[in-house]
Design an enzyme around this catalytic site. Sequence first.
Site, PDB file in Angstrom:
ATOM      1  N   HIS A 163     -12.316 -12.048   2.655  1.00  0.00           N
ATOM      2  CA  HIS A 163     -12.148 -12.968   1.532  1.00  0.00           C
ATOM      3  C   HIS A 163     -11.568 -14.287   2.039  1.00  0.00           C
ATOM      4  O   HIS A 163     -11.345 -14.472   3.230  1.00  0.00           O
ATOM      5  CB  HIS A 163     -11.297 -12.344   0.436  1.00  0.00           C
ATOM      6  CG  HIS A 163      -9.949 -11.873   0.904  1.00  0.00           C
ATOM      7  ND1 HIS A 163      -8.937 -12.740   1.272  1.00  0.00           N
ATOM      8  CD2 HIS A 163      -9.446 -10.624   1.089  1.00  0.00           C
ATOM      9  CE1 HIS A 163      -7.876 -12.059   1.634  1.00  0.00           C
ATOM     10  NE2 HIS A 163      -8.163 -10.772   1.551  1.00  0.00           N
ATOM     11  N   HIS A 208      -8.569 -14.438   4.428  1.00  0.00           N
ATOM     12  CA  HIS A 208      -8.880 -14.228   5.850  1.00  0.00           C
ATOM     13  C   HIS A 208      -9.380 -15.522   6.467  1.00  0.00           C
ATOM     14  O   HIS A 208      -8.991 -15.887   7.577  1.00  0.00           O
ATOM     15  CB  HIS A 208      -9.953 -13.141   6.011  1.00  0.00           C
ATOM     16  CG  HIS A 208      -9.529 -11.794   5.547  1.00  0.00           C
ATOM     17  ND1 HIS A 208     -10.198 -11.112   4.556  1.00  0.00           N
ATOM     18  CD2 HIS A 208      -8.497 -10.993   5.912  1.00  0.00           C
ATOM     19  CE1 HIS A 208      -9.589  -9.942   4.347  1.00  0.00           C
ATOM     20  NE2 HIS A 208      -8.561  -9.858   5.149  1.00  0.00           N
ATOM     21  N   CYS A 241       0.531  12.846  -4.791  1.00  0.00           N
ATOM     22  CA  CYS A 241      -0.489  12.903  -5.833  1.00  0.00           C
ATOM     23  C   CYS A 241      -1.771  13.437  -5.220  1.00  0.00           C
ATOM     24  O   CYS A 241      -2.322  12.827  -4.302  1.00  0.00           O
ATOM     25  CB  CYS A 241      -0.742  11.520  -6.434  1.00  0.00           C
ATOM     26  SG  CYS A 241      -2.172  11.516  -7.551  1.00  0.00           S
ATOM     27  N   CYS A 286      -4.791  11.034  -5.538  1.00  0.00           N
ATOM     28  CA  CYS A 286      -4.775   9.906  -4.592  1.00  0.00           C
ATOM     29  C   CYS A 286      -4.794  10.397  -3.152  1.00  0.00           C
ATOM     30  O   CYS A 286      -5.076   9.625  -2.241  1.00  0.00           O
ATOM     31  CB  CYS A 286      -3.520   9.057  -4.775  1.00  0.00           C
ATOM     32  SG  CYS A 286      -3.384   8.244  -6.358  1.00  0.00           S
ATOM     33  N   CYS A 301       1.357   9.467 -11.880  1.00  0.00           N
ATOM     34  CA  CYS A 301       0.554   8.552 -11.083  1.00  0.00           C
ATOM     35  C   CYS A 301      -0.292   7.701 -12.042  1.00  0.00           C
ATOM     36  O   CYS A 301      -1.028   8.246 -12.861  1.00  0.00           O
ATOM     37  CB  CYS A 301      -0.367   9.333 -10.150  1.00  0.00           C
ATOM     38  SG  CYS A 301      -1.692   8.330  -9.471  1.00  0.00           S
ATOM     39  N   HIS A 309      -4.131   8.523 -11.830  1.00  0.00           N
ATOM     40  CA  HIS A 309      -4.656   9.829 -12.210  1.00  0.00           C
ATOM     41  C   HIS A 309      -3.940  10.447 -13.406  1.00  0.00           C
ATOM     42  O   HIS A 309      -4.319  11.521 -13.871  1.00  0.00           O
ATOM     43  CB  HIS A 309      -4.601  10.784 -11.006  1.00  0.00           C
ATOM     44  CG  HIS A 309      -5.460  10.321  -9.875  1.00  0.00           C
ATOM     45  ND1 HIS A 309      -4.998   9.467  -8.889  1.00  0.00           N
ATOM     46  CD2 HIS A 309      -6.760  10.551  -9.598  1.00  0.00           C
ATOM     47  CE1 HIS A 309      -5.976   9.207  -8.045  1.00  0.00           C
ATOM     48  NE2 HIS A 309      -7.057   9.842  -8.448  1.00  0.00           N
ATOM     49  N   LYS A 358      -3.510 -15.996  -9.646  1.00  0.00           N
ATOM     50  CA  LYS A 358      -3.761 -15.152  -8.500  1.00  0.00           C
ATOM     51  C   LYS A 358      -5.266 -14.853  -8.465  1.00  0.00           C
ATOM     52  O   LYS A 358      -5.880 -14.635  -9.507  1.00  0.00           O
ATOM     53  CB  LYS A 358      -2.994 -13.853  -8.707  1.00  0.00           C
ATOM     54  CG  LYS A 358      -2.558 -13.171  -7.448  1.00  0.00           C
ATOM     55  CD  LYS A 358      -1.595 -12.055  -7.815  1.00  0.00           C
ATOM     56  CE  LYS A 358      -1.349 -11.159  -6.630  1.00  0.00           C
ATOM     57  NZ  LYS A 358      -0.403 -10.090  -6.936  1.00  0.00           N
ATOM     58  N   LYS A 371     -10.443  -9.906  -8.764  1.00  0.00           N
ATOM     59  CA  LYS A 371     -11.792  -9.589  -9.227  1.00  0.00           C
ATOM     60  C   LYS A 371     -11.832  -9.501 -10.748  1.00  0.00           C
ATOM     61  O   LYS A 371     -12.814  -9.893 -11.375  1.00  0.00           O
ATOM     62  CB  LYS A 371     -12.242  -8.254  -8.627  1.00  0.00           C
ATOM     63  CG  LYS A 371     -12.697  -8.401  -7.190  1.00  0.00           C
ATOM     64  CD  LYS A 371     -13.057  -7.045  -6.583  1.00  0.00           C
ATOM     65  CE  LYS A 371     -13.128  -7.138  -5.080  1.00  0.00           C
ATOM     66  NZ  LYS A 371     -12.962  -5.814  -4.445  1.00  0.00           N
TER      67      LYS A 371
END
Length: 512
Positions: free
Chosen positions: A22, A25, A130, A133, A147, A150, A304, A307
């Site tokens: 991205h 980088h 978890c 995870c 979690c 989940h 920030k 996505k």
Amino acid sequence: MEQEKKQFTIATAIPYLNAKAHIGHALEYVFSDVIARYHKQQGEDVVAIMGADEHGQKIARSAQDSGVTPQAYVDALVPKFLELHTALGVSYDRFIRTTDADHARIAQALWKKVQAAGFIDEREYEGLYCVGCEAFKTEAELVDGKCPDHLKEPEMIREKNYFFQLSKLQQALLEWYDAHPQWIVPQSKMNEMRAFIERGLEDISISRDVSKMSWGIPVPDDDSQVMYVWFDALPNYLTGAGVTPEMIASGDVSGSRWPVDLINLGKDINRFHAILFAAMLIAADLPLPKQLGVHGFISVNGQKMSKSIGNVIDPIDLIEKFGAEPTRYLLMAEIPFQSDGDISMEKLHDRYTADLSNGIGNLLSRTTTMVEKFCAQADECVCQESGFDASKAEEWKNEFAPHESAFAVAMRGMDFHIAIQQIQKIVSLCDEKLEQEKPWEVFKLKEEEFTARYGEALASLSYSLIGLRSIARLLQSFIPETAQKISKTVNVERIHHIRKAAPLFPRIELNK
RNA sequence: CGCGGGGUAGAGCAGUCUGGCAGCUCGCCUGGCUCAUAACCAGGAGGUCGUUGGUUCAAAUCCAACCCCCGCAACCA
């Protein structure tokens, strides 16, 4: 006798390969490349180290989700990052993948050294695990004791882990900080780390049970465990610097590029470098890197980048829109190294137009156009000798000198946006001088008057030519190819050999 | 009372240490110019310097209190 060149080695934090490259980088690579090129221009022997961080749980999971082996997963991602290097004109001398065999040997050698020094022991690790995870969770990560991903309560489980005794190194770290007040740039990041250490360090688990997570470098002499990913990733700088397992064992790193002069990294991973890595090296009785450069993050229109907001700027899009070198310039001009920076397509476009098209590009155009026209006439009616008055040249250079000095100061302090401002000041000086002296008026004069004012007009053009030479020199680290173009156009033996230059930075429409 | 950074023109920032006409870049307006990529140059508009109080001949700057924003606050790579 050839004089020994001063060495400069720069390492760049290695990206974790769980997603494609991205703009952060891209920013980091360009920072490093600019620094490397600047030192090269100073005549130093520069080595740049880059690489990729390829182990760990997240990658293992991403690979599983994609239905491929972790190795295949990272093998597919590495070229994406290399493409970004190439697209940005970022060069490196060594590219270390943490899955490289020689790197595994380094990480293991470091482990053994730290272990032999008595800083690694075996303990029961107890934590909230978890199953969904497949990862341990901290209290802070849980929402209502569950979690968040989940919506299940994690189980308390125990397993054997190796621990790194960070707590024993607290004092040594603080002593290192005290002795090296410039170790982290900017200062504020050093203060954060110092405060963190002063609150007290706890020992950390540095291995994982292979039954839960096997994608890592095996712990020496214990097949049941692989290294915690940071313990494996951080030594990449040693591998890149050409350190060998024997050097680690002996503590004598001469013949390698260790310690590197600078590691360039993002603020999110400052702690791992400033505390964990430093502690590992102290424990192993190896030299620490000479400096950490901690750069900020990019936000888009004050938000920030994420996505879900949909405001992600892909570096490849920028390169396609503006070109590779302008993209380098824009990133360096808009994002201060020492703090966060905010960008938007509008801002970048404005800056492109103002600094590059209207500034540097236009100055080169107007200057070379006049020189070509002027000299065509000069050949007919005046002498075609003489570049320009040498004493004047010295005088002009002195006008540019303060900006060149300020540029050098800014570059050394990693204030690249300020360095770039100095370049623009030289552009302004040239534009102002042309406006004041109006050499184009001389073209319109009749032969006798023209002859009388020939030297004057030539001098004002020479001012710009000298300015452009200076600009080309200063641009070298930022936009090397363009700098070369300017240099080739302007650095010729005789002024009348100069020909009108094609636009360096064509104007770009911003389609919204 | 966790530690740290910050709040100055529409936007982004410098200036604060060491008090002395509030500056820079971009944008906007007007004029000039025509060598140049509709570029360049000059001039202009635009600011309760976060708030309140204090020190001082003089405060963005020093002192005090308060408000707001942002980082850091470990095994997350």
